[in-house]
Design a protein around this motif. Structure first.
Motif, short mmCIF file in Angstrom:
data_model
loop_
_atom_site.label_atom_id
_atom_site.label_comp_id
_atom_site.label_asym_id
_atom_site.label_seq_id
_atom_site.Cartn_x
_atom_site.Cartn_y
_atom_site.Cartn_z
N PRO A 148 -1.43 -7.62 -2.86
CA PRO A 148 -0.49 -6.63 -3.39
C PRO A 148 -0.94 -5.20 -3.10
CG PRO A 148 -1.83 -7.52 -5.16
CD PRO A 148 -2.17 -8.31 -3.92
N ASN A 149 0.02 -4.28 -3.17
CA ASN A 149 -0.29 -2.88 -2.99
C ASN A 149 -0.48 -2.23 -4.35
OD1 ASN A 149 -0.26 -0.54 -0.94
ND2 ASN A 149 1.02 0.20 -2.61
N LYS A 150 -1.54 -1.45 -4.51
CA LYS A 150 -1.80 -0.77 -5.76
C LYS A 150 -0.82 0.39 -5.95
CE LYS A 150 -5.02 -1.16 -8.12
NZ LYS A 150 -5.19 -1.91 -9.39
N VAL A 151 -0.13 0.40 -7.09
CA VAL A 151 0.76 1.51 -7.41
C VAL A 151 -0.06 2.74 -7.76
CG1 VAL A 151 2.60 2.28 -8.94
CG2 VAL A 151 2.55 -0.08 -8.16
N SER A 152 -1.17 2.54 -8.48
CA SER A 152 -2.10 3.61 -8.81
C SER A 152 -3.48 2.99 -8.94
CB SER A 152 -1.70 4.32 -10.11
OG SER A 152 -1.79 3.43 -11.21
N SER A 153 -4.51 3.83 -9.06
CA SER A 153 -5.87 3.32 -9.09
C SER A 153 -6.14 2.43 -10.29
CB SER A 153 -6.87 4.48 -9.08
OG SER A 153 -6.67 5.33 -10.21
N ASP A 154 -5.40 2.63 -11.41
CA ASP A 154 -5.62 1.82 -12.61
C ASP A 154 -4.47 0.87 -12.91
OD1 ASP A 154 -3.81 3.78 -13.20
OD2 ASP A 154 -4.70 4.35 -15.13
N SER A 155 -3.62 0.61 -11.91
CA SER A 155 -2.51 -0.32 -12.13
C SER A 155 -2.99 -1.77 -12.12
CB SER A 155 -1.43 -0.13 -11.06
OG SER A 155 -1.95 -0.46 -9.77
N VAL A 166 11.20 -8.91 -0.14
CA VAL A 166 9.88 -8.64 -0.67
C VAL A 166 10.00 -8.37 -2.16
CG1 VAL A 166 10.06 -6.16 -0.16
CG2 VAL A 166 7.80 -7.20 -0.46
N SER A 167 8.96 -8.77 -2.93
CA SER A 167 8.96 -8.54 -4.37
C SER A 167 7.53 -8.39 -4.86
CB SER A 167 9.65 -9.70 -5.11
OG SER A 167 9.59 -9.51 -6.50
N GLN A 168 7.32 -7.41 -5.75
CA GLN A 168 6.01 -7.21 -6.37
C GLN A 168 6.22 -6.57 -7.74
OE1 GLN A 168 2.66 -5.29 -4.16
NE2 GLN A 168 2.44 -4.01 -5.97
N SER A 169 5.36 -6.92 -8.68
CA SER A 169 5.39 -6.31 -10.01
C SER A 169 4.04 -5.69 -10.32
CB SER A 169 5.73 -7.34 -11.09
OG SER A 169 7.06 -7.82 -10.93
N SER A 170 4.07 -4.52 -10.93
CA SER A 170 2.84 -3.83 -11.31
C SER A 170 2.98 -3.32 -12.75
CB SER A 170 2.57 -2.64 -10.38
OG SER A 170 2.47 -3.06 -9.04
N GLU A 171 1.84 -3.08 -13.37
CA GLU A 171 1.85 -2.53 -14.72
C GLU A 171 0.96 -1.29 -14.76
OE1 GLU A 171 0.21 -4.10 -18.88
OE2 GLU A 171 1.94 -5.27 -18.17
N VAL A 172 1.54 -0.18 -15.22
CA VAL A 172 0.82 1.08 -15.30
C VAL A 172 0.95 1.62 -16.72
CG1 VAL A 172 0.56 3.40 -14.36
CG2 VAL A 172 1.38 1.55 -12.89
N ASN A 173 -0.18 1.75 -17.42
CA ASN A 173 -0.17 2.25 -18.80
C ASN A 173 0.79 1.44 -19.68
OD1 ASN A 173 -2.01 4.31 -18.12
ND2 ASN A 173 -0.32 5.65 -17.45
N ASP A 174 0.71 0.12 -19.55
CA ASP A 174 1.51 -0.82 -20.33
C ASP A 174 2.99 -0.76 -20.00
OD1 ASP A 174 -0.74 -1.74 -21.74
OD2 ASP A 174 -0.58 -0.09 -23.17
N VAL A 175 3.36 -0.10 -18.90
CA VAL A 175 4.75 -0.05 -18.46
C VAL A 175 4.88 -0.85 -17.18
CG1 VAL A 175 6.65 1.42 -17.70
CG2 VAL A 175 5.12 2.21 -19.52
N LYS A 176 5.78 -1.83 -17.17
CA LYS A 176 5.96 -2.69 -16.01
C LYS A 176 6.89 -2.05 -15.00
CE LYS A 176 6.87 -7.50 -14.75
NZ LYS A 176 7.26 -8.85 -15.24
N GLN A 177 6.49 -2.10 -13.74
CA GLN A 177 7.30 -1.60 -12.64
C GLN A 177 7.58 -2.73 -11.67
OE1 GLN A 177 5.57 1.80 -10.73
NE2 GLN A 177 5.38 2.99 -12.61
N ASN A 178 8.82 -2.86 -11.24
CA ASN A 178 9.22 -3.89 -10.28
C ASN A 178 9.64 -3.24 -8.98
OD1 ASN A 178 8.92 -6.13 -12.13
ND2 ASN A 178 10.78 -5.39 -13.14
N ASP A 224 3.80 -0.33 0.96
CA ASP A 224 2.58 0.43 1.19
C ASP A 224 2.82 1.92 1.07
OD1 ASP A 224 0.43 -1.64 2.25
OD2 ASP A 224 2.39 -2.21 2.97
N GLN A 225 4.00 2.30 0.65
CA GLN A 225 4.32 3.70 0.38
C GLN A 225 5.08 3.77 -0.94
OE1 GLN A 225 7.34 5.52 2.64
NE2 GLN A 225 6.80 7.58 2.03
N ILE A 226 4.64 2.98 -1.93
CA ILE A 226 5.26 3.03 -3.25
C ILE A 226 5.19 4.45 -3.79
CG2 ILE A 226 5.06 2.27 -5.65
CD1 ILE A 226 4.07 -0.40 -4.64
N VAL A 227 6.32 4.96 -4.24
CA VAL A 227 6.35 6.34 -4.71
C VAL A 227 6.78 6.45 -6.16
CG1 VAL A 227 6.69 7.41 -2.48
CG2 VAL A 227 8.67 6.52 -3.70
#
Length: 393
Positions: A210-217, A247-259, A293-296
């Motif tokens: 997976p691609n990291k949305v942020s360093s702490d995701s 393509v599909s990926q899910s990430s969580e940043v500060n307890d907020v889920k991003q799809n 790879d360019q998640i914004v």
């Protein structure tokens, strides 16, 4: 911008799969075992004339002549295969270099001067195949929008060089129609299964790093990609190809889920020397250049694009007309090239390809690239003429 420069070096690397079957040198072949190599070198003279409006609303113009790499980086690859009863194993490794030396950053660092070949490995994988299909293990290109870029008639050409991405003075490749019709399927570590062809259909499904949305995701699952291809021939002169990918990926940043998700699609019809192609994509939460790879930002960011092309081949001559466009709605967010809100990137091109000898192609091309990012006051009108040569073996 650094990430985009690294991206541009390996923009079209995956397309060599189309050439490998026809341009390889067999070094060893005996008792079901083979080893071969393939390569490509291209160089273009280009002249770009750019009228630009900066984020401060200041109008400027810039003209630049270059001797540089085109859409495909120069590269060399090595292939190994071994037939073991009903199982075949294979391996491929390849590395790619830029010929586009530049003094663009000479005022910033002396280390940026002179030769900067930027050697980059983007394929290093093994395959295991049989009557049941094929499993690929290692690093290769993604499946989402893979067929869109493979179908681009400008693969051996030049394409767009938007100043928004630093492509005019940059030391890497041009962009073809990346960001003006499709996104780039960045190579990833993966495990991908491909079915055998069944009635013209072939399915590929893969799990990828997976691609990291942020360093702490947090990414609890890998990213998932898939591609369904359909090929058929009506006679010796007419063929049809169609595809859909996702393509599909899910990430969580500060307890907020991003799809993040996207879908790509296209169709190509060939008859009597004519090739007609229409493709497109739609995505949420992804960049319009390199997809995942360019998640914004969150899935409120939307990107859509399409590419239409017509080509005619007669003997050793091929003529191409192309138009591609990508539209991004950033919903107030700022992307990696500083665009806030909505933006439209488009490219119109005319190209002529002449096969002088098998493996030697001359290219003459004109592209007009336009960008309108009204929310950030930025705009661009870029006319680029290019002439070059592509040598393959």
């Amino acid at each position: 911008m650094t990430k985009l420069f690294k991206l541009s070096l390996i923009t079209a690397t995956l397309t060599m799969a189309a050439f490998n079957a026809n341009a390889t040198v067999e070094i060893y072949e005996k008792d079901g075992m083979s080893f071969s190599t393939d390569g490509l070198v291209n160089v273009f003279y280009s002249n770009s004339s750019i009228d630009e409006t900066t984020a401060a609303g200041i109008k400027s113009d810039h003209t630049q002549s270059r001797v540089r790499t085109g859409f495909l980086p120069s590269n060399i690859g090595f292939n190994f295969s071994n037939q073991l009863s009903d199982i075949k194993i294979g391996m491929r490794s390849s590395f790619w270099v830029s010929l586009s030396d530049t003094d663009n950053n000479r005022d910033e660092s002396p280390a940026d001067l002179g030769t900067g070949s930027l050697v980059d490995v983007r394929q290093f994988y093994a395959t295991v195949s049989g009557s049941w299909g094929e499993v690929l293990l290692g690093k290769d290109f993604g499946l989402y929008n893979r067929a869109n870029i493979l179908g681009d008639e400008l693969l051996l050409g030049f394409g767009q060089t938007s100043e928004f991405f630093g492509l005019v003075d940059g030391n890497n490749v041009s962009f073809g129609n990346i960001a003006t019709g499709y996104t780039y399927p960045m190579p990833k570590s993966q495990v991908t299964y491909r079915t055998p062809e069944i009635n013209g259909f072939k399915l590929a499904v893969g799990i990828m790093d997976p691609n990291k949305v942020s360093s702490d995701s947090s990414e609890e699952l890998p990213r998932f990609e898939a591609e369904l291809m359909y090929n058929t021939s009506f006679d010796d002169d007419t063929s049809l190809k169609a595809w859909v990918s996702g393509v599909s990926q899910s990430s969580e940043v500060n307890d907020v889920k991003q799809n993040q998700s996207g879908i790509g699609y296209g169709i190509n019809v060939m008859f009597s020397g004519v090739s007609l192609t229409a493709s497109g994509y739609s995505a949420k939460g992804l960049g319009h250049v390199a997809g995942l790879d360019q998640i914004v930002g969150p899935d409120s960011i939307e990107s859509d694009g399409y590419l239409v092309q017509a080509a005619y081949t007669i003997e050793d001559n091929r003529f191409v007309l192309t138009y591609g466009e990508s539209e991004t709605a950033n919903a107030g967010n700022v992307d990696v090239v500083g665009i806030t809100g909505d933006a439209v990137h488009s490219n119109t091109g005319v190209a002529y390809f002449r096969t002088v000898r098998p493996g030697v192609t001359l290219v003459l091309e004109y592209n007009n690239t336009e960008v309108d990012a009204t929310d950030s006051l930025r705009a661009e009108d870029n006319d680029t003429f290019s002439i070059g040569a592509v040598v393959t073996f």
